[in-house]
Design a protein around this motif. Structure first.
Motif, PDB file in Angstrom:
ATOM      1  N   TYR A   1       6.123  -1.913  -6.738  1.00 55.91           N
ATOM      2  CA  TYR A   1       4.876  -1.644  -7.862  1.00 55.91           C
ATOM      3  C   TYR A   1       4.299  -0.360  -7.365  1.00 55.91           C
ATOM      4  O   TYR A   1       4.190   0.434  -8.227  1.00 55.91           O
ATOM      5  CB  TYR A   1       3.721  -2.604  -7.303  1.00 55.91           C
TER       6      TYR A   1
ATOM      7  N   ARG B   1      -4.870   0.945  -0.101  1.00 60.90           N
ATOM      8  CA  ARG B   1      -5.037   1.212  -1.302  1.00 60.90           C
ATOM      9  C   ARG B   1      -4.070   0.599  -2.487  1.00 60.90           C
ATOM     10  O   ARG B   1      -4.456   0.364  -3.588  1.00 60.90           O
ATOM     11  CB  ARG B   1      -4.653   2.768  -1.139  1.00 60.90           C
ATOM     12  N   LEU B   2      -2.972   0.342  -1.873  1.00 58.77           N
ATOM     13  CA  LEU B   2      -2.140  -0.330  -2.712  1.00 58.77           C
ATOM     14  C   LEU B   2      -2.449  -1.666  -3.308  1.00 58.77           C
ATOM     15  O   LEU B   2      -2.172  -2.099  -4.464  1.00 58.77           O
ATOM     16  CB  LEU B   2      -0.649  -0.500  -1.943  1.00 58.77           C
TER      17      LEU B   2
ATOM     18  N   HIS C   1     -14.712  -2.049   0.879  1.00 56.98           N
ATOM     19  CA  HIS C   1     -15.914  -1.323   1.535  1.00 56.98           C
ATOM     20  C   HIS C   1     -17.115  -2.177   2.024  1.00 56.98           C
ATOM     21  O   HIS C   1     -18.248  -2.060   1.917  1.00 56.98           O
ATOM     22  CB  HIS C   1     -16.356  -0.316   0.551  1.00 56.98           C
TER      23      HIS C   1
ATOM     24  N   TYR D   1     -12.402  -1.658   4.924  1.00 61.31           N
ATOM     25  CA  TYR D   1     -13.184  -0.351   4.528  1.00 61.31           C
ATOM     26  C   TYR D   1     -12.376   0.018   3.276  1.00 61.31           C
ATOM     27  O   TYR D   1     -12.893   0.588   2.485  1.00 61.31           O
ATOM     28  CB  TYR D   1     -12.755   0.518   5.964  1.00 61.31           C
ATOM     29  N   VAL D   2     -10.900   0.153   3.252  1.00 58.62           N
ATOM     30  CA  VAL D   2     -10.502   0.693   2.126  1.00 58.62           C
ATOM     31  C   VAL D   2     -10.336  -0.233   0.867  1.00 58.62           C
ATOM     32  O   VAL D   2     -10.497   0.224  -0.204  1.00 58.62           O
ATOM     33  CB  VAL D   2      -8.865   0.926   2.667  1.00 58.62           C
TER      34      VAL D   2
ATOM     35  N   ASP E   1      -9.863  -1.694   8.883  1.00 58.97           N
ATOM     36  CA  ASP E   1      -8.973  -0.585   7.970  1.00 58.97           C
ATOM     37  C   ASP E   1      -9.031  -1.209   6.711  1.00 58.97           C
ATOM     38  O   ASP E   1      -9.398  -0.606   5.719  1.00 58.97           O
ATOM     39  CB  ASP E   1      -7.634  -0.419   8.515  1.00 58.97           C
TER      40      ASP E   1
ATOM     41  N   ILE F   1       3.824   0.271   7.757  1.00 59.75           N
ATOM     42  CA  ILE F   1       3.180   1.442   6.879  1.00 59.75           C
ATOM     43  C   ILE F   1       1.717   1.334   7.157  1.00 59.75           C
ATOM     44  O   ILE F   1       1.215   0.075   7.553  1.00 59.75           O
ATOM     45  CB  ILE F   1       3.243   1.295   5.339  1.00 59.75           C
ATOM     46  N   PRO F   2       1.141   2.629   7.049  1.00 55.72           N
ATOM     47  CA  PRO F   2      -0.606   2.369   7.859  1.00 55.72           C
ATOM     48  C   PRO F   2      -1.278   1.337   6.716  1.00 55.72           C
ATOM     49  O   PRO F   2      -0.980   1.134   5.585  1.00 55.72           O
ATOM     50  CB  PRO F   2      -0.911   3.725   7.226  1.00 55.72           C
TER      51      PRO F   2
ATOM     52  N   LYS G   1       0.541  -8.034   5.324  1.00 60.40           N
ATOM     53  CA  LYS G   1       0.820  -6.953   6.240  1.00 60.40           C
ATOM     54  C   LYS G   1       1.225  -7.327   7.841  1.00 60.40           C
ATOM     55  O   LYS G   1       1.763  -6.677   8.443  1.00 60.40           O
ATOM     56  CB  LYS G   1      -0.643  -6.017   6.566  1.00 60.40           C
TER      57      LYS G   1
ATOM     58  N   GLY H   1      -4.198  -4.283 -13.047  1.00 57.56           N
ATOM     59  CA  GLY H   1      -3.612  -4.581 -11.675  1.00 57.56           C
ATOM     60  C   GLY H   1      -2.524  -5.558 -12.053  1.00 57.56           C
ATOM     61  O   GLY H   1      -2.387  -6.553 -12.716  1.00 57.56           O
TER      62      GLY H   1
ATOM     63  N   ASN I   1      -0.253   5.447  11.838  1.00 55.32           N
ATOM     64  CA  ASN I   1      -1.163   4.458  11.330  1.00 55.32           C
ATOM     65  C   ASN I   1      -2.543   4.197  11.610  1.00 55.32           C
ATOM     66  O   ASN I   1      -3.214   3.525  11.064  1.00 55.32           O
ATOM     67  CB  ASN I   1      -0.378   2.935  11.532  1.00 55.32           C
TER      68      ASN I   1
ATOM     69  N   ALA J   1      -4.205   1.547   6.028  1.00 57.07           N
ATOM     70  CA  ALA J   1      -5.109   2.321   4.877  1.00 57.07           C
ATOM     71  C   ALA J   1      -4.398   2.278   3.806  1.00 57.07           C
ATOM     72  O   ALA J   1      -4.968   2.491   2.667  1.00 57.07           O
ATOM     73  CB  ALA J   1      -5.612   3.505   5.286  1.00 57.07           C
ATOM     74  N   ILE J   2      -3.060   2.839   3.813  1.00 55.88           N
ATOM     75  CA  ILE J   2      -2.351   2.946   2.609  1.00 55.88           C
ATOM     76  C   ILE J   2      -2.036   1.872   1.847  1.00 55.88           C
ATOM     77  O   ILE J   2      -2.435   1.516   0.508  1.00 55.88           O
ATOM     78  CB  ILE J   2      -1.036   3.660   2.881  1.00 55.88           C
TER      79      ILE J   2
ATOM     80  N   GLU K   1      -5.444  -2.536  -3.377  1.00 57.41           N
ATOM     81  CA  GLU K   1      -6.784  -1.998  -4.187  1.00 57.41           C
ATOM     82  C   GLU K   1      -6.353  -2.175  -5.845  1.00 57.41           C
ATOM     83  O   GLU K   1      -6.916  -2.643  -6.840  1.00 57.41           O
ATOM     84  CB  GLU K   1      -7.528  -0.917  -3.853  1.00 57.41           C
ATOM     85  N   LEU K   2      -5.271  -1.411  -6.097  1.00 56.69           N
ATOM     86  CA  LEU K   2      -4.735  -1.233  -7.426  1.00 56.69           C
ATOM     87  C   LEU K   2      -4.234  -2.634  -7.573  1.00 56.69           C
ATOM     88  O   LEU K   2      -4.309  -2.879  -8.891  1.00 56.69           O
ATOM     89  CB  LEU K   2      -3.651  -0.187  -7.430  1.00 56.69           C
ATOM     90  N   ILE K   3      -3.435  -3.101  -6.952  1.00 59.10           N
ATOM     91  CA  ILE K   3      -2.796  -4.457  -7.388  1.00 59.10           C
ATOM     92  C   ILE K   3      -3.849  -5.303  -7.920  1.00 59.10           C
ATOM     93  O   ILE K   3      -3.649  -6.343  -8.916  1.00 59.10           O
ATOM     94  CB  ILE K   3      -2.038  -5.414  -6.244  1.00 59.10           C
TER      95      ILE K   3
END
Lengths: 293, 365, 276
Positions: free
Chosen positions: C28, A121-122, A238, A234-235, A231, A114-115, A168, A132, C207, A117-118, A124-126
């Motif tokens: 999650y 984000r995931l 920052h 950045y996400v 990536d 998976i990207p 990742k 989280g 990606n 960047a995504i 970041e929430l965790i």
């Protein structure tokens, strides 16, 4: 491109031309342009001016630049060994006759596929302070009494990036090492068993020496890749808090974004040179590995 | 179709220098002939085949198909394989692994945009000719070596080629299959009547199949002839050794002249050479020469009044009906084939040479 | 015997940990995307299931989620397509070349793949601006193809090298031209390699982040990773439910490709990195 004799086919460079042209225009030319640009004061809406090494002089007095180098190196030193060790453990497990082998392999591949960047984000929430998953688990498992300020503190942000990156990219290491492991002839293990060695001895005497070339390849691939990290930082952070997690790529990008192409180019040239030296090392070692097999 | 090679030369260049793979070859092959190129590996026979097929361009010389010049270095003529309408069977068979047997055979026709109906008929015709009709839906991976070989032949003959080229087509088959396929191949070629050039390093194949054989060495033709000619009258020790199995015995000797006859000395016995060899002997540069005698022309314990030598049997190989003996006479070692009898190792036997079958060659470096 | 038992227990535990490690973040993500508020963990784990996040992500015009996804799919597919063809031509030439330059080309290309993207992107931005390609599909497809070519070339070289030369010769004799050999023989025979290169190229293009961030401006060409990275709430609070719903939808293509064709991906990755 009408070729008739086998010799003519063998001497035809024409087939490789499109590839060379693409790489020339969209990789080599940009790199060259970046090199040239690093000798200019090149800021949007200002006169472009040749200043030779001014950008570099400024760079070597720039404490944020040293901060970016420090973060990038620390990140490599912590994340790459973790990925290699974890990847080796996963590879050793998957190399055994485990049930649901296909399912396990697919599981391992998913974080890689998976990207980033995504996945950034995931994570970041965790790592969210209030609700989280990370803090929930830390408290439930008794690792911490109260919520940890993951992304708001320097150490927390660093660890957060390392954890996200390990999640990742461990799959990639696993896949490469798995291929290396499966190419070790099974007779060697049988022989070692007959010789009365235990599991650890076999790992030490058979697996590790034969896996070494592949380990080197994985190590250097990961090192060069970690060097370029962009990536995730950045996400996820920052570059913060307070620039604590700014990587070289991100630092350079900031200047591009601000329209300062000269200074941004100088930073990326430094990164390029480091990466280039590492890749030369890689290719040299890769050749040794090839000769060794 | 008649094939003519004129001063054909192919030089390969590499970073280590250049190699003359084919060196000034002149050759004419008659229409419908089964012609064999025989030689050890690296003698240039496969390169010659590639030149004829149009896979390589000659460095010098010309190739003619009947009255058509298909390749000439000096006149800058070169017809690609497509326009020569040659067919080739490879040692590896080179079947297309992604296509079914049917599509493999149909491939050359499809490239030529043949009508679908005609393709179907042609494929079925050659498939039944080669008894592979049941295999048409299979992929090459599911076939045995012999079956693959048939498919490769079918693909080659389906488009009625001018010239049929075979590059060691039998060497990947097991010995039994090789023998039976040899016979079938010869019959097939007779029925089709197509000019055939067959490359091999196996002299048994060459002798069994060829109308004529060209023996090659280092890119040159050493001798051309019918199998019998090569067997009876090899022009030099190389051909002598290459043709016939087990190979001809060769040993150094000097020729003496005494009382109107020529003699050689083997062990301590003088052997008279037949008078019809006189001309050959006179042409030799020196009296030292190589004497050749085939194992089947050495007689053990002959009953007649021939002159015999004393030899010691050093080892024995039974061949069924016959027996192969390794014999040492003085310094020289010989092999001899003789009808099966009781022999013992280290037994001393009387050895006779058939003088009519003795060959005399110049000593070569 | 005890060692065997011990070993199998260790392996079982390892397998469980591996699955937990790899999949927990995904689960999650799905849970958050399906729950009406992102803080369910603090509310004693009570989840209110709803599809409202998915609905709002897919229906909101101003989010341009569908546009990003479409851009990503088109750009990735186009990049993969051109990449396979160009790398295929190159690999054919390299495996069939008789000249000594081929190893040089291979290692040169390998070195290129080690370049940091950031040392290209500044110039690419200026270049694309000057020819007016910023915020178009071309601005991404061309650099992506060039960027993914090295890996593709290495993978295809390792596949093509296994195809015997006799097959080329047979095809020539059967009347093929150079192009026809490639189209009718080499490509079909190396189909698994072609397929795994297509998959990997697609995934890499899908990606990619930095080029897309720099060379696109809005929904006309912005790709889904950038769209999700820049997805911020309108009123300060980050709409995690929406982001996770969007992420879940966005990863569907690559997750499906990975699960269904994992063996091809693994083949490609290992051939591209370990053995040329």
């Amino acid at each position: 491109m009408e070729y008739h004799t086998f010799s003519e086919l063998r001497e035809s460079y024409a087939f490789i031309l499109p590839l060379m042209i693409f790489i020339l225009i969209f990789v080599l030319l940009p790199v060259l342009g970046t090199f040239i640009n690093s000798f200019f004061r090149d800021i949007s809406f200002m006169q472009r001016k040749f200043i030779l090494f001014e950008n570099y002089k400024q760079l070597f007095n720039d404490s944020d630049f040293y901060g970016a180098i420090r973060f990038t190196i620390l990140f490599i030193l912590v994340s790459v060994p973790l990925e290699i060790i974890l990847g080796l453990i996963f590879a050793l497990i998957l190399n055994e006759a485990v049930p649901f082998r296909g399912f396990l392999r697919a599981c391992v591949l998913l974080p890689w596929a998976i990207p980033s960047a995504i996945s950034g984000r995931l994570w970041e929430l965790i790592f969210n302070y209030n609700y989280g998953l990370a803090n929930f688990l830390c408290i439930k498992l008794g690792i911490s009494t109260g919520p940890i300020n993951w992304l708001g503190s320097s150490l927390g942000a660093f660890l957060g990036i390392v954890i996200a990156d390990v999640w990742k990219t461990t799959p990639f290491v696993t896949i490469i090492l798995l291929a290396g492991l499966s190419s070790i002839p099974i007779e060697l293990y049988s022989q070692a068993k007959v010789d009365g060695s235990n599991f650890l001895q076999r790992f030490h005497k058979v697996t590790m020496p034969l896996l070494k070339p592949v380990l080197i390849v994985a190590l250097l691939f990961r090192t060069i890749d970690a060097l370029r990290i962009f990536d995730l930082v950045y996400v996820l952070t920052h570059g913060g808090p307070g620039g604590a997690t700014t990587s070289l790529s991100l630092y350079s990008y900031r200047y591009f974004l601000a329209g300062d192409f000269g200074y941004g180019s100088a930073i990326s040239v430094v990164l390029f040179v480091i990466a280039f030296i590492l890749s030369v090392v890689y290719i040299k070692l890769g050749r040794f590995a090839e000769l060794g097999t | 179709m008649n094939l003519r090679l004129v001063e054909l030369t192919k030089r390969f260049f590499s970073k280590h220098g250049s190699i003359l793979a084919v060196n000034d070859v002149n050759l004419e092959i008659d229409s419908g002939e089964f012609f064999v190129l025989l030689g050890p590996s690296g003698c240039g026979k496969s390169t010659m085949l590639n030149l004829i097929a149009g896979l390589e361009k000659p460095t010098r010389g010309e190739i003619w198909f009947d009255e058509t010049l298909v390749a000439s270095a000096s006149r800058r003529v070169f017809l690609p394989p497509k326009e020569r309408n040659v067919a080739m069977v490879f040692q590896s068979y080179a079947l297309y692994p992604h296509l079914t047997v049917f599509e493999n055979i149909a491939f050359p026709l499809r490239i030529r945009r043949t009508k679908e109906q005609l393709i179907k008929e042609s494929v079925q015709r050659v498939a039944s000719m080669l008894a592979i009709s049941e295999l048409l839906d299979r992929k090459p991976a599911g076939l045995s070596g012999g079956q693959r070989q048939r498919v490769a032949i079918a693909r080659a003959i389906v488009r009625k080629p001018n010239i049929f080229l075979l590059d060691e087509p039998l060497s990947n088959l097991d010995a039994q299959l090789r023998a039976s396929t040899r016979g079938e191949l010869k019959n097939l070629q007779r029925n089709l009547g197509v000019t055939t050039i067959y490359v091999t390093h196996d002299q048994i194949e060459a002798m069994g199949l060829g109308d004529r054989i060209a023996v090659l060495k280092d890119g040159r033709i050493v001798q051309i002839g019918t199998p019998d000619e090569l067997y009876e009258n090899p022009v030099n020790p190389f051909v002598a050794k290459f043709i016939g199995s087990p190979p001809m015995n060769l040993f150094k000797a000097s020729i003496n002249y005494d009382k109107g006859s020529f003699f050689i000395t083997v062990g301590n016995k003088k052997i008279k050479l037949p008078d019809n060899k006189a001309e050959r002997i006179m042409s030799l540069k020196s009296k030292d020469c190589l004497i050749g005698i085939r194992p089947e022309h050495i007689y053990i314990n002959p009953s007649g009044a021939e002159e015999t030598l004393k030899g010691k049997i050093t080892s024995i190989e039974p061949l069924g009906k016959d027996v192969l003996l390794h014999i040492s006479i003085g310094e020289n070692k010989f092999t001899a084939i003789t009808p099966k009898m009781r022999f013992e190792e280290y037994e001393i036997v009387n050895v006779g040479f058939d003088p009519e079958r003795i060959h005399v060659f110049e000593i070569q470096d | 015997m005890i060692e065997e038992k011990f070993k199998s227990v260790i392996i079982w535990i390892g397998c469980v940990l591996l699955v937990v490690f790899c999949l927990t973040p995904f689960l999650y993500m799905i849970l958050i995307s399906l729950s009406s508020s992102p803080d369910f963990l603090t509310k004693l784990g009570q989840i209110e299931f709803s599809f409202k996040n998915y609905y709002s992500v897919l229906s909101s015009k101003s989010l341009h989620f569908i546009d990003y996804l479409r851009n990503s799919l088109i750009i990735s597919a186009a990049s993969a397509f051109f990449c396979v063809i160009i790398a295929g031509l190159g690999a054919y030439s390299i495996t069939r070349l008789a000249l000594p330059g081929k190893m040089l080309i291979l290692f040169f290309v390998l070195a290129v793949s080690m370049f940091p993207q950031i040392s290209l992107v500044g110039y690419l931005f200026k270049f694309m601006s000057s020819i007016g390609w910023i915020n178009t599909y071309f601005a991404l497809i061309f650099p992506y193809v060039a960027w993914i070519l090295p890996l593709s070339l290495w993978i295809l070289v390792s596949y093509f090298a296994q195809i015997p030369r006799d097959l080329d010769k047979a095809a020539l004799i059967d009347g093929c031209t150079g192009w026809q050999i490639l189209r009718k023989v080499i490509f079909p025979v190396a189909a698994p390699g072609i397929f795994s290169v297509s998959l990997l190229s697609f995934i890499f293009a899908f990606n990619e982040f930095m080029f897309a961030l720099m060379l696109t401006i809005d929904y006309h060409s912005r790709t889904i990773p950038v769209g999700i990275a820049l997805f911020q709430g309108l009123h300060g609070e980050i709409p995690w439910g929406n982001i996770m719903a969007g992420s879940a939808i966005a990863v569907i293509p690559v997750v499906l490709l990975t699960i269904i064709f994992q063996s091809y991906i693994i083949q490609g990755l290992t051939r591209g990195s370990i053995k040329g």
